[in-house]
Scaffold this motif. Structure first.
Motif, PDB file in Angstrom:
ATOM      1  N   LEU A   7      -1.613   5.960 -19.437  1.00 36.86           N
ATOM      2  CA  LEU A   7      -1.560   7.393 -19.819  1.00 36.86           C
ATOM      3  C   LEU A   7      -0.867   8.210 -18.733  1.00 36.86           C
ATOM      4  O   LEU A   7      -1.166   9.390 -18.547  1.00 36.86           O
ATOM      5  CB  LEU A   7      -2.968   7.928 -20.053  1.00 36.86           C
ATOM      6  N   GLU A   8       0.046   7.604 -17.975  1.00 34.97           N
ATOM      7  CA  GLU A   8       0.701   8.316 -16.868  1.00 34.97           C
ATOM      8  C   GLU A   8       1.367   9.593 -17.385  1.00 34.97           C
ATOM      9  O   GLU A   8       2.151   9.542 -18.345  1.00 34.97           O
ATOM     10  CB  GLU A   8       1.743   7.421 -16.199  1.00 34.97           C
ATOM     11  N   ASN A  21      -1.881  19.535  -6.635  1.00 32.74           N
ATOM     12  CA  ASN A  21      -0.425  19.677  -6.519  1.00 32.74           C
ATOM     13  C   ASN A  21       0.066  18.457  -5.740  1.00 32.74           C
ATOM     14  O   ASN A  21      -0.042  18.407  -4.507  1.00 32.74           O
ATOM     15  CB  ASN A  21      -0.072  20.970  -5.781  1.00 32.74           C
ATOM     16  N   GLY A  22       0.529  17.437  -6.488  1.00 34.45           N
ATOM     17  CA  GLY A  22       0.853  16.139  -5.881  1.00 34.45           C
ATOM     18  C   GLY A  22       2.095  16.151  -5.022  1.00 34.45           C
ATOM     19  O   GLY A  22       2.257  15.312  -4.143  1.00 34.45           O
ATOM     20  N   THR A  23       2.991  17.110  -5.252  1.00 28.89           N
ATOM     21  CA  THR A  23       4.225  17.141  -4.442  1.00 28.89           C
ATOM     22  C   THR A  23       3.998  17.869  -3.112  1.00 28.89           C
ATOM     23  O   THR A  23       4.549  17.515  -2.104  1.00 28.89           O
ATOM     24  CB  THR A  23       5.354  17.856  -5.227  1.00 28.89           C
ATOM     25  N   GLU A  24       3.117  18.883  -3.142  1.00 38.54           N
ATOM     26  CA  GLU A  24       2.831  19.613  -1.896  1.00 38.54           C
ATOM     27  C   GLU A  24       1.530  19.146  -1.231  1.00 38.54           C
ATOM     28  O   GLU A  24       1.149  19.608  -0.167  1.00 38.54           O
ATOM     29  CB  GLU A  24       2.774  21.121  -2.182  1.00 38.54           C
ATOM     30  N   HIS A 258      -0.799   6.616  -4.747  1.00 37.36           N
ATOM     31  CA  HIS A 258      -1.612   7.475  -5.621  1.00 37.36           C
ATOM     32  C   HIS A 258      -0.778   7.889  -6.818  1.00 37.36           C
ATOM     33  O   HIS A 258       0.408   8.168  -6.687  1.00 37.36           O
ATOM     34  CB  HIS A 258      -2.094   8.730  -4.877  1.00 37.36           C
ATOM     35  N   ARG A 259      -1.427   7.954  -7.988  1.00 34.04           N
ATOM     36  CA  ARG A 259      -0.720   8.347  -9.198  1.00 34.04           C
ATOM     37  C   ARG A 259      -0.262   9.801  -9.121  1.00 34.04           C
ATOM     38  O   ARG A 259       0.798  10.144  -9.620  1.00 34.04           O
ATOM     39  CB  ARG A 259      -1.671   8.174 -10.395  1.00 34.04           C
ATOM     40  N   GLY A 306       7.391   7.171  -2.243  1.00 35.35           N
ATOM     41  CA  GLY A 306       6.312   8.115  -2.567  1.00 35.35           C
ATOM     42  C   GLY A 306       4.937   7.533  -2.353  1.00 35.35           C
ATOM     43  O   GLY A 306       3.955   7.982  -2.954  1.00 35.35           O
ATOM     44  N   ILE A 307       4.857   6.507  -1.482  1.00 37.86           N
ATOM     45  CA  ILE A 307       3.558   5.856  -1.250  1.00 37.86           C
ATOM     46  C   ILE A 307       3.044   6.232   0.144  1.00 37.86           C
ATOM     47  O   ILE A 307       3.661   5.890   1.161  1.00 37.86           O
ATOM     48  CB  ILE A 307       3.706   4.325  -1.385  1.00 37.86           C
ATOM     49  N   PHE A 308       1.934   6.960   0.159  1.00 33.38           N
ATOM     50  CA  PHE A 308       1.358   7.497   1.406  1.00 33.38           C
ATOM     51  C   PHE A 308      -0.146   7.216   1.420  1.00 33.38           C
ATOM     52  O   PHE A 308      -0.710   6.834   0.387  1.00 33.38           O
ATOM     53  CB  PHE A 308       1.627   9.013   1.464  1.00 33.38           C
ATOM     54  N   PRO A 309      -0.811   7.470   2.558  1.00 33.78           N
ATOM     55  CA  PRO A 309      -2.263   7.256   2.602  1.00 33.78           C
ATOM     56  C   PRO A 309      -3.005   8.116   1.575  1.00 33.78           C
ATOM     57  O   PRO A 309      -2.654   9.277   1.359  1.00 33.78           O
ATOM     58  CB  PRO A 309      -2.642   7.657   4.023  1.00 33.78           C
ATOM     59  N   ASN A 310      -4.024   7.520   0.967  1.00 35.44           N
ATOM     60  CA  ASN A 310      -4.854   8.283   0.026  1.00 35.44           C
ATOM     61  C   ASN A 310      -6.251   8.478   0.609  1.00 35.44           C
ATOM     62  O   ASN A 310      -6.502   8.111   1.761  1.00 35.44           O
ATOM     63  CB  ASN A 310      -4.896   7.585  -1.346  1.00 35.44           C
TER      64      ASN A 310
END
Ligand code: SDX
Length: 375
Positions: A7-8, A21-24, A258-259, A306-310
């Motif tokens: 369901l992305e 806000n996933g980009t900021e 993270h999605r 786009g893969i960073f610590p979650n």
């Protein structure tokens, strides 16, 4: 019809509980930034905000804290049930069973009655920590430690784990961790909660469904695996070889990715600061240098994707320093996330529409049954 795996990007409900806000790299609960709540609020105040939509008045908070305190104890029946579970069992499975068992004690009637909703919220928020701590004591061969009425919520959980009143800094940091983990829009376990809630079953079944989902290593179970990964690496100068091997084998770096977020999860940044606060007070964890070295190198290699610590990358180091056993990291996540699951349960009751998505069928065409001898 276009398939949307996982369901992305597919909005399946309106919600007013949490905004990401996933980009900021920004996260807010009911419009309040989590950085402010983590500094100024308490977990119970934040839980009230998430579930009922507004910060409680002084009287509302006092009543909610008192009601939660009054309901911390669990029936001997549940404690006896926990004694029947194998010590080798994972605490998340014990929690899922005991959360569901609460439904046996309370009726399902009037599920949308505000008093029923309030009582269920109080019971679940009050009893989940007690059940987690009880299983820990039982599997150690001890009797469960009874909740201490005069201790605040977070201190009481740490007391039930250790039978010692926690250091004030430890209790405060733990309470802030609960604030940070309380809610995160439609993550997998909250989506489970909403799907289960949409059938109008009882809130105890809703939470049990969400606990089972949170337990997975790709979701809430990652916090445990991060520590195992750091121990596998062992030293900062082993990070490069570990990372190159992991990437070559397409092995997931636990606590990364993270999605929603395309930058470092804001919760990871705050949790890292908590870890450093605890290290300055109680001494460092040698795994922290490994974690920082891994973060730096993994970001250089995976950041462009786009893969960073979650949230899970540093939380385990905080919990270790608080003396929480590793396989209780995810139950602690559940203690906190119950607030978010209940906020979505309450919101779903208002949506009043059962979840029933579609599929693209790729199976066999219609055909007739064949007797054994002709197969
Ligand atoms: C939580 O959803 C939430 O809000 C969850 C949560 C919450 O508060 O409720 O934030 C809590 O669950 C945090 C996530 C904890 N899980 C982990 O740390 C496990 C490791 N992370 C991954 O499994 C993954 O990043 C997910 C599950 C978190 C997100 O997966 P997605 O969005 O489905 O991304 P994907 O698996 O489709 O990966 C996309 C690409 C793939 O590469 P390609 O096949 O396209 O070449 O990115 C790669 C993946 O291989 N990738 C990773 C990676 N995560 C994604 N590569 C290496 N290490 C990783 N951690």
């Amino acid at each position: 019809m276009v398939l949307k795996p996982g369901l992305e990007g597919v909005p399946v409900t309106n919600s007013g509980i949490c905004e990401i806000n996933g980009t900021e790299g920004r996260l807010s609960y009911r419009g309040y930034p989590i950085s402010e709540l983590a500094q100024k609020s308490s977990f119970l105040e934040t839980a009230f905000l998430l579930i009922w939509g507004e910060l409680p008045t002084e009287n509302e908070l006092e009543k909610f804290e008192k009601d939660v305190q009054m309901h911390r104890r669990v029936s001997f029946r549940i404690r006896d049930m926990l004694k029947c579970f194998p010590e080798s069992g994972h605490p998340m499975d014990a929690l899922q069973a005991s959360a569901a068992s609460l439904g046996l004690f309370y009726s399902r009637r009037a599920i949308d009655d505000p008093k029923y909703i309030y009582d269920a919220v109080v019971r679940l928020i009050a009893k989940i920590p007690t059940m987690v701590a009880a299983f820990e004591q039982i599997r150690k061969g001890d009797d469960p430690i009874q909740p201490q009425d005069d201790l605040p919520y977070s201190s009481n959980f740490l007391y039930m784990l250790t039978e010692r009143e926690p250091n004030p800094l430890a209790a405060r940091v733990f309470d802030r961790c609960l604030i940070l983990h309380a809610e995160h829009s439609l993550n997998a376990s909250t989506f489970s909660a909403r799907v289960t809630a949409s059938t109008l079953t009882d809130p105890y079944a809703v939470v049990a469904s969400a606990v089972g989902t949170l337990a997975g290593p790709l979701h809430g179970g990652a916090n445990e695996d991060v520590i195992a990964m750091l121990e596998e690496i062992g030293r900062p100068d082993e990070v490069s070889s570990f990372l190159n091997d992991a990437i070559a084998k397409k092995r997931k770096i636990m606590g990364f990715g993270h999605r929603e977020y395309r930058v470092k999860d804001p919760r990871a940044t705050i949790l890292q600061a908590f870890a450093e606060e605890l290290f300055s007070e109680f001494g460092k964890d040698e795994m922290y240098e490994v974690a920082k070295a891994l973060e730096e190198e993994a970001i250089s290699k995976l950041g462009p994707k786009g893969i960073f610590p979650n949230v899970d990358f540093y939380s385990g180091l905080v919990y270790r320093k608080l003396g929480i056993p590793r396989d209780l990291f995810t139950p602690v996540f559940a203690i906190s996330r119950v607030a978010g699951w209940l906020a979505h349960w309450r919101e779903q009751l208002g949506a009043n529409r059962i979840f029933r998505p579609s599929q693209i069928y790729e199976g066999a065409k219609m055909r007739n049954w064949k007797p054994l001898e002709s197969r």
